[in-house]
Every structure is written in C-alpha cells, then in structure tokens.
Design an enzyme around this catalytic site. Structure first.
Site, PDB file in Angstrom:
ATOM      1  N   GLN A 123      53.609 -23.035  -9.157  1.00 34.41           N
ATOM      2  CA  GLN A 123      53.374 -23.973  -8.055  1.00 34.41           C
ATOM      3  C   GLN A 123      51.937 -24.495  -8.111  1.00 34.41           C
ATOM      4  OE1 GLN A 123      52.577 -22.110  -4.337  1.00 34.41           O
ATOM      5  NE2 GLN A 123      53.825 -23.523  -3.181  1.00 34.41           N
ATOM      6  N   GLY A 124      51.766 -25.773  -8.351  1.00 35.59           N
ATOM      7  CA  GLY A 124      50.420 -26.354  -8.448  1.00 35.59           C
ATOM      8  C   GLY A 124      50.054 -27.099  -7.179  1.00 35.59           C
ATOM      9  N   TYR A 125      49.636 -26.345  -6.185  1.00 39.87           N
ATOM     10  CA  TYR A 125      49.208 -26.952  -4.915  1.00 39.87           C
ATOM     11  C   TYR A 125      47.694 -26.821  -4.754  1.00 39.87           C
ATOM     12  CZ  TYR A 125      53.787 -27.197  -2.519  1.00 39.87           C
ATOM     13  OH  TYR A 125      55.050 -27.491  -2.106  1.00 39.87           O
ATOM     14  N   SER A 126      47.240 -25.548  -4.612  1.00 43.14           N
ATOM     15  CA  SER A 126      45.855 -25.299  -4.196  1.00 43.14           C
ATOM     16  C   SER A 126      44.861 -25.790  -5.240  1.00 43.14           C
ATOM     17  CB  SER A 126      45.630 -23.800  -3.981  1.00 43.14           C
ATOM     18  OG  SER A 126      46.596 -23.293  -3.117  1.00 43.14           O
ATOM     19  N   SER A 158      49.923 -18.812  -9.360  1.00 42.18           N
ATOM     20  CA  SER A 158      50.521 -17.524  -9.737  1.00 42.18           C
ATOM     21  C   SER A 158      51.416 -17.696 -10.953  1.00 42.18           C
ATOM     22  CB  SER A 158      51.371 -16.977  -8.591  1.00 42.18           C
ATOM     23  OG  SER A 158      50.636 -16.913  -7.409  1.00 42.18           O
ATOM     24  N   GLU A 241      59.223 -21.052   0.958  1.00 36.11           N
ATOM     25  CA  GLU A 241      58.275 -20.004   0.587  1.00 36.11           C
ATOM     26  C   GLU A 241      58.096 -19.035   1.744  1.00 36.11           C
ATOM     27  OE1 GLU A 241      54.242 -21.196  -0.328  1.00 36.11           O
ATOM     28  OE2 GLU A 241      53.972 -19.419  -1.564  1.00 36.11           O
TER      29      GLU A 241
END
Ligand code: FAD
Length: 397
Positions: A123-126, A158, A241
């Site tokens: 997951q590429g959010y932050s 992660s 999530e």
C-alpha cells in the site's frame, strides 16, 4: 436480546464442522506443505466458505452476504486451525476495492491472481510529510501519452520487498484542491526507477520500507476510479483496513494466550493466575473484551440488516488497539526479564514473543490512522463536538 444463532445457522455450523473434519486433518501445531494449504483453500472457496464476496468468475466463493455465516466460518476454521483467506493488503483491501470501484477488465486481470497469492501487493499511501494529513501527499503522476509517469517517495510501506505490485495514491491534478488532486494508481514494482529500502525497526524486524519512485511508468488505464477521484477510492480501502485491524477474533486469541501465560508463569511458588493483583487485571481485561464483543455484535447486526456500521468500525478498531496494548503490558509484567531475551534464529519464540506483542500493540495504534485521529473523528462525527482546529479536513490516513 437473544444472542443465539438461528437453527438455520446452527445447521450451517454443523456443515462447516463436517467439511473441516473431512478435509483438514492436521494438528493445530502441524506445518502442512504450502501445496496442501493451497489445495484446501481452493476446495473451501469452491464450497463457498472462503472469498464469499468475490464472484466465481474471478476465482471467489460467490455467496449472498450473510455476516452471521461469515462469523461461523471464521469461528470454526479458527477452532480447527484451518487456513482462512490469504492475509494481506491485496486480498483484504485491494480486492474488495476493485470489486467496489474497479473496472471489469481490472477485476478480471487482478482479482483471481491476488486471491491465489500470485500477485502480492503493498500500500503506497504515506509519505515523509503526509501521514495523518494524507491528502497533502506530493508524489506526482503525470499523464504522458498512454502512461502515467510517477515521481516521489512513499514511506512505511509494509512488506514492499515481498510485493510485486503497489496500489498508490498519487497527485495527478496539482491545480485542484488537495483532496480532489489525487488519483488511485496500480503500479508494477518490477521496473527500473523503483528503489525499495528497508527500515530497521526497534524489534529487529524490517517489514517497513521506503519506496522511491523515479520516472516510474504505469499504463494510463491502471487507474482505479476517475482521475482526481483517488481520495474517495482510498476511503473505501481504509474501511476495509479498519475492519482488518479491528477483528474480534484477534482479541479473543490474544486474551486466551494471556490466560495461558498466567497459568504457566509462577508467582511466589504458585501460578500467577492465583495472584489477586493479576486476577484483578485479568478481570478488567475480560470486561474490555466483553465490551468489544457486544460492540462487534451491534456492528454485525447492522451489517446483517444491510445498514452501515458507521463509526462503530472505527470504535472497534480503536478499542482493539487499546486492548492489545493493555494485554501486552500485563504480559510483560508477568514474564518480566524473559521479555528481554532475543530469539535465536530458527528457534520457536518463548516468552520473549510478548515483547514483540508489546511493540506491535504500539504499531497498531498508528497503522490505518492513529488512535488520536480516530478519537477526533469519533468526537466530531459521532458526538457532534466542534472540529479540531489542527485538522480542519477532519480526515485521517
Ligand atoms: C504497523 C504499521 C504499518 C503501516 N503500513 C503502511 C503501509 O503499508 N502503507 C502506508 O502507506 N502507510 C503505512 N503505515 C503508515 C501509517 O499510515 C502512518 O504512520 C499513520 O497514518 C500516521 O502518520 P505519521 O506516521 O506520518 O504520523 P503523523 O501524522 O506525523 O502523526 C504523529 C503524531 O501526531 C498525532 N497527530 C497528528 N495529527 C493530529 C491531529 N490533527 N490531532 C491529534 N493528533 C494528531 C498522531 O496521532 C501521532 O501521534 C503503517 C504504519 C504502521 C504503524
């Protein structure tokens, strides 16, 4: 209030028990070969016990929504120690999102291979300056011909080193207001321009990563939802999530292992379970667990009536993180210096695994939106309190 399952659901429970006793005959501590696990999952999916929300043509179990049956399956599979759905952000977050917001070809292309474990996602959010205030993120996506060209940096990603794809929130409309400027892109990680660097954690693990993206390319059609509509898609993902993090099963299992620990550990020549101070804390924790259980029942009831669970999901995630932390604190008091041992490679962890639990409990109060932000949202949307001046958007990552 009658909390018993209906006769129809009890019959369903017996069906599941019969299926498990015929098809999963491994002892709880056994380590079955990956092929055996894969074959079992496939059979359970064909029977409609796993991936129930996923249509059969994408490899799922395709069953009408029935949260009580889903609950029974989870309980019985856990009791038998049988494999459930593949865990991870791909199956638990991306698949439901593609089913909700994706295009037909995207579902066909990605869903089956994700639930079969061939496509592994991160997951590429932050980003370094965008966590709680996620909508301020700066990774840019520019449409050049029929490709997005992406430049920027993600952090806390992660399991990025185990993943072959990333779903990412990227700024594609720099002139638009911050929430309206984001798009939801799927990215193949196996290409030049991707640099994944592990971040060493205090517990020695390296699950987190920084991901640098330099002129990374993805086809124009690998966008989920409309251009500039990524924020809405990402909210749908976070709902999944939070469900993932707030599961009651985890709290039940955690409390059961704490009780086991209190039986094994000695205090003044007797099991710690007999110590009145320890009993006091365990009783307090059992109370927390019951509150969580009834709150989950309310969520289940609403969902089984087709109603939205609203803020309850968030409350359940919050109370599960708090509970995990309180259990971990109690366990450290029980194992004391043993918690400081470090596990030898290849050796099964002993009491020192409670230190990991403690560290993990701190992490779960941050992952998927911090507990502070959750409290803000609950206060504002649930209790109607005035907006937090420091977070005028009222949204968490
Ligand atoms: C176990 C774990 C796994 C993760 N996995 C991923 C992943 O795979 N992909 C990904 O993109 N991200 C991931 N993250 C990152 C996670 O989403 C962020 O850490 C989180 O959103 C918080 O952002 P931040 O770390 O930048 O903290 P900040 O937003 O800088 O917050 C720092 C502190 O300030 C508080 N704070 C900030 N704003 C407010 C406010 N308005 N009111 C009150 N308090 C406030 C926060 O509660 C926190 O205590 C993961 C994090 C953890 C712990």
């Amino acid at each position: 209030m009658d909390l018993h399952f209906s006769p129809e659901h009890e019959t369903f429970r017996q069906e599941i028990q019969a299926f498990l006793s015929t098809n999963w005959q491994f002892e709880k501590d056994a380590k079955p070969a990956p092929e055996a696990i894969k074959a079992f999952r496939q059979l359970a999916t064909e029977q409609g016990y796993l991936y129930r929300g996923v249509p059969k043509n994408y490899g799922g179990g395709e069953q009408p929504a029935d949260v009580l049956k889903a609950q029974i399956i989870a309980q019985e599979f856990r009791r038998a120690g049988a494999p459930t759905e593949v865990l991870g952000v791909g199956t638990q977050m991306l698949v439901p999102t593609l089913l909700e917001c994706g295009e037909e070809w995207q579902r066909e292309r990605f869903v089956r291979k994700t639930i079969e474990g061939e496509y592994r996602w991160c997951q590429g959010y932050s980003e370094p300056n965008s966590g709680s205030d996620l909508a301020s993120l700066r990774t840019r996506g520019e449409l050049v011909g029929d490709e997005w060209v992406i430049n920027g940096q993600k952090v806390w990603t992660s399991y990025a080193r185990d993943a072959n794809y990333m779903f990412a929130l990227v700024r594609t409309e720099p002139e638009a207001p911050k929430h309206a400027g984001l798009s939801y892109l799927l990215i193949d990680l196996n290409q030049p321009g991707i640099d994944i660097r592990p971040l060493k954690q205090i517990n020695g693990g390296t699950e987190f990563n920084e991901v640098f993206l330099e002129n990374v390319r993805t086809p124009a059609s690998w966008i989920v939802g409309p251009r500039g509509g990524g924020w809405k898609v990402s909210r749908s993902l976070l709902k999944h999530e939070r469900n993932m993090i707030g599961s009651l099963d985890r709290s039940d299992a955690l409390f059961a292992s704490l009780l086991g620990l209190a039986r094994r550990v000695q205090r003044d020549g007797a099991p710690a379970l007999q110590d009145s101070a320890v009993r006091d804390r365990l009783a307090m924790l059992a109370g927390h667990l019951e509150v969580q259980r009834y709150s989950n029942y309310i969520q289940l009831t609403r969902e089984s009536r087709g109603q939205s669970a609203g803020l309850l999901q968030m409350l359940n995630k919050l109370s599960q993180s708090n509970f995990g932390h309180l259990v971990a604190q109690t366990s450290l008091d029980l194992v004391q210096n043993d918690a400081l041992l470090t596990g030898a490679p290849g050796r099964k962890l002993g009491n020192e695994r409670w230190m990991n639990q403690y560290m993990g409990s701190l992490a779960s109060s941050i992952a998927g939106g911090t507990s502070n932000i959750q409290r803000n949202i609950i206060a504002e949307r649930g209790l109607g309190l005035p907006r937090d001046a420091a977070n005028p958007t009222g949204e968490a990552s």
